[in-house]
Design an enzyme around this catalytic site. Structure first.
Site, PDB file in Angstrom:
ATOM      1  N   HIS A  25       0.857  -1.189   0.000  1.00 64.02           N
ATOM      2  CA  HIS A  25       0.000   0.000   0.000  1.00 64.02           C
ATOM      3  C   HIS A  25       0.896   1.244   0.000  1.00 64.02           C
ATOM      4  O   HIS A  25       2.135   1.125  -0.025  1.00 64.02           O
ATOM      5  CB  HIS A  25      -0.952  -0.025   1.202  1.00 64.02           C
ATOM      6  CG  HIS A  25      -0.267  -0.268   2.525  1.00 64.02           C
ATOM      7  ND1 HIS A  25       0.611   0.629   3.085  1.00 64.02           N
ATOM      8  CD2 HIS A  25      -0.323  -1.324   3.377  1.00 64.02           C
ATOM      9  CE1 HIS A  25       1.047   0.150   4.232  1.00 64.02           C
ATOM     10  NE2 HIS A  25       0.515  -1.035   4.436  1.00 64.02           N
ATOM     11  N   HIS A  28       3.990   1.310   2.230  1.00 60.64           N
ATOM     12  CA  HIS A  28       5.166   0.610   1.697  1.00 60.64           C
ATOM     13  C   HIS A  28       5.827   1.445   0.592  1.00 60.64           C
ATOM     14  O   HIS A  28       7.054   1.557   0.527  1.00 60.64           O
ATOM     15  CB  HIS A  28       4.757  -0.736   1.093  1.00 60.64           C
ATOM     16  CG  HIS A  28       4.175  -1.712   2.067  1.00 60.64           C
ATOM     17  ND1 HIS A  28       2.869  -2.129   1.999  1.00 60.64           N
ATOM     18  CD2 HIS A  28       4.709  -2.363   3.129  1.00 60.64           C
ATOM     19  CE1 HIS A  28       2.626  -3.010   2.966  1.00 60.64           C
ATOM     20  NE2 HIS A  28       3.720  -3.163   3.678  1.00 60.64           N
TER      21      HIS A  28
HETATM   22  P1  AMP Z   1       4.597  -5.017   6.637  1.00 56.15           P
HETATM   23  O1  AMP Z   1       4.441  -5.431   5.208  1.00 56.15           O
HETATM   24  O2  AMP Z   1       3.316  -4.664   7.310  1.00 56.15           O
HETATM   25  O3  AMP Z   1       5.448  -5.986   7.421  1.00 56.15           O
HETATM   26  O4  AMP Z   1       5.413  -3.664   6.622  1.00 56.15           O
HETATM   27  C1  AMP Z   1       6.636  -3.557   5.942  1.00 56.15           C
HETATM   28  C2  AMP Z   1       7.262  -2.227   6.265  1.00 56.15           C
HETATM   29  O5  AMP Z   1       6.372  -1.180   5.908  1.00 56.15           O
HETATM   30  C3  AMP Z   1       7.546  -2.052   7.776  1.00 56.15           C
HETATM   31  O6  AMP Z   1       8.793  -1.397   7.938  1.00 56.15           O
HETATM   32  C4  AMP Z   1       6.400  -1.187   8.223  1.00 56.15           C
HETATM   33  O7  AMP Z   1       6.711  -0.396   9.359  1.00 56.15           O
HETATM   34  C5  AMP Z   1       6.184  -0.306   7.005  1.00 56.15           C
HETATM   35  N1  AMP Z   1       4.830   0.231   7.002  1.00 56.15           N
HETATM   36  C6  AMP Z   1       3.670  -0.463   7.113  1.00 56.15           C
HETATM   37  N2  AMP Z   1       2.612   0.379   7.135  1.00 56.15           N
HETATM   38  C7  AMP Z   1       3.110   1.624   7.050  1.00 56.15           C
HETATM   39  C8  AMP Z   1       2.529   2.930   7.040  1.00 56.15           C
HETATM   40  N3  AMP Z   1       1.221   3.116   7.132  1.00 56.15           N
HETATM   41  N4  AMP Z   1       3.358   3.995   6.944  1.00 56.15           N
HETATM   42  C9  AMP Z   1       4.707   3.828   6.867  1.00 56.15           C
HETATM   43  N5  AMP Z   1       5.319   2.624   6.869  1.00 56.15           N
HETATM   44  C10 AMP Z   1       4.538   1.541   6.962  1.00 56.15           C
END
Ligand code: AMP
Length: 273
Positions: A25, A28
């Protein structure tokens, strides 16, 4: 992956890694754009890591859509997508883990006791495979970012850690792949999380230094405005995630709230170091 990274390094290209679990999203994509400011060689890893999910959590139905993720990466001009299988990442006789110590038992670690062991083990493995110069993570997962920075320091990884700001939906809900699980009503009510953080920021700015009082007010607001069940609302310092004291430490206000089976997290920094 290793051969590709070695080639980039031989050509003096700086590699940035953006580790994700996919279902990409705008949050990311913002990490990819942060990486782009620093290097012209970006690797996005997409891997739903089983060792960070406990039995009964959402590993089995975590949202996945690799072709859409691939298109988004392509659109951002990402140089490489690392998309390993479970067999690639874990041999059947895998036994070694990286432990996060006390910090991994606080906040989210209380309801997810094996979570951070899984997270930092997989990130250490990704670092060793991809050999990046820079790694970009999100402030959305504040505890994760703090623990990973500590791991990089403690285990001497020669990697610059960048933590990018939280990207939110229009109503303030922090973007998350898990928002997809929410019913329409839950989704509407989930905006209360950000409203409560904004209220806390206002309280603190207006001179309320009583962090317990602020946490209590957050709890009240969330309970008034939603059916969410609070897992925790806490103010901690970012050095060791211990108790925050506005006189002597910085203050990270973090919360986790269940909407049905969906656990949402969010945070704000009330006081910078
Ligand atoms: P995930 O796929 O949820 O494991 O997230 C992968 C990376 O994206 C991690 O470093 C999260 O902290 C970052 N991330 C997820 N959601 C957000 C967001 N809304 N804003 C900024 N970074 C995000």
């Amino acid at each position: 992956m290793r051969t590709w990274s070695a080639l980039q390094r031989r050509n003096n290209r700086k590699i940035s890694l953006v580790p994700t679990m996919g279902y990409l999203h705008e949050g990311h994509l913002s990490l990819i754009r942060e990486a782009r400011k620093r290097t012209d060689c970006i690797v996005v890893s997409i891997y739903v890591n089983p060792t960070q999910f406990a039995a009964g959590e959402d590993l089995g139905h975590y949202p996945r859509d690799f072709s859409r993720d691939e298109r988004r990466c392509e659109h951002e001009g990402v140089e490489a997508v690392f998309y390993p299988s479970d067999d690639d990442m874990y041999q059947p006789d895998h036994t070694t883990y990286v432990l996060s110590g006390e910090m991994g038992r606080k906040l989210c670690g209380r309801s997810r006791p094996i979570h951070f062991r899984g997270v930092i083990t997989i990130v250490a493995k990704l670092f060793n495979i991809i050999q990046p110069h820079i790694a970009v993570f999100g402030q959305k997962d504040a505890q994760q970012s703090i623990i990973l920075k500590k791991m990089v320091q403690d285990l001497n990884f020669d990697i610059e850690m960048i933590i990018a700001p939280i990207v939110r939906e229009e109503d303030g809900l922090a973007m998350s792949s898990r928002n997809k699980y929410l019913s329409e009503t839950e989704r509407r009510q989930a905006a209360a999380l950000y409203q409560s953080l904004q209220m806390a920021e206002d309280e603190y700015k207006n001179g309320n230094n009583d962090l317990n009082d602020i946490c209590r007010k957050i709890q009240q607001l969330i309970e008034q405005k939603s059916s969410g069940k609070i897992d925790y609302v806490e103010c901690v310092n970012t050095a060791d995630l211990g108790t925050a004291d506005p006189q002597t430490s910085d203050v990270l206000l973090a919360l986790a709230v269940f909407f049905g089976n969906t656990r949402l997290i969010d945070n704000t920094v009330l006081k910078q170091r």
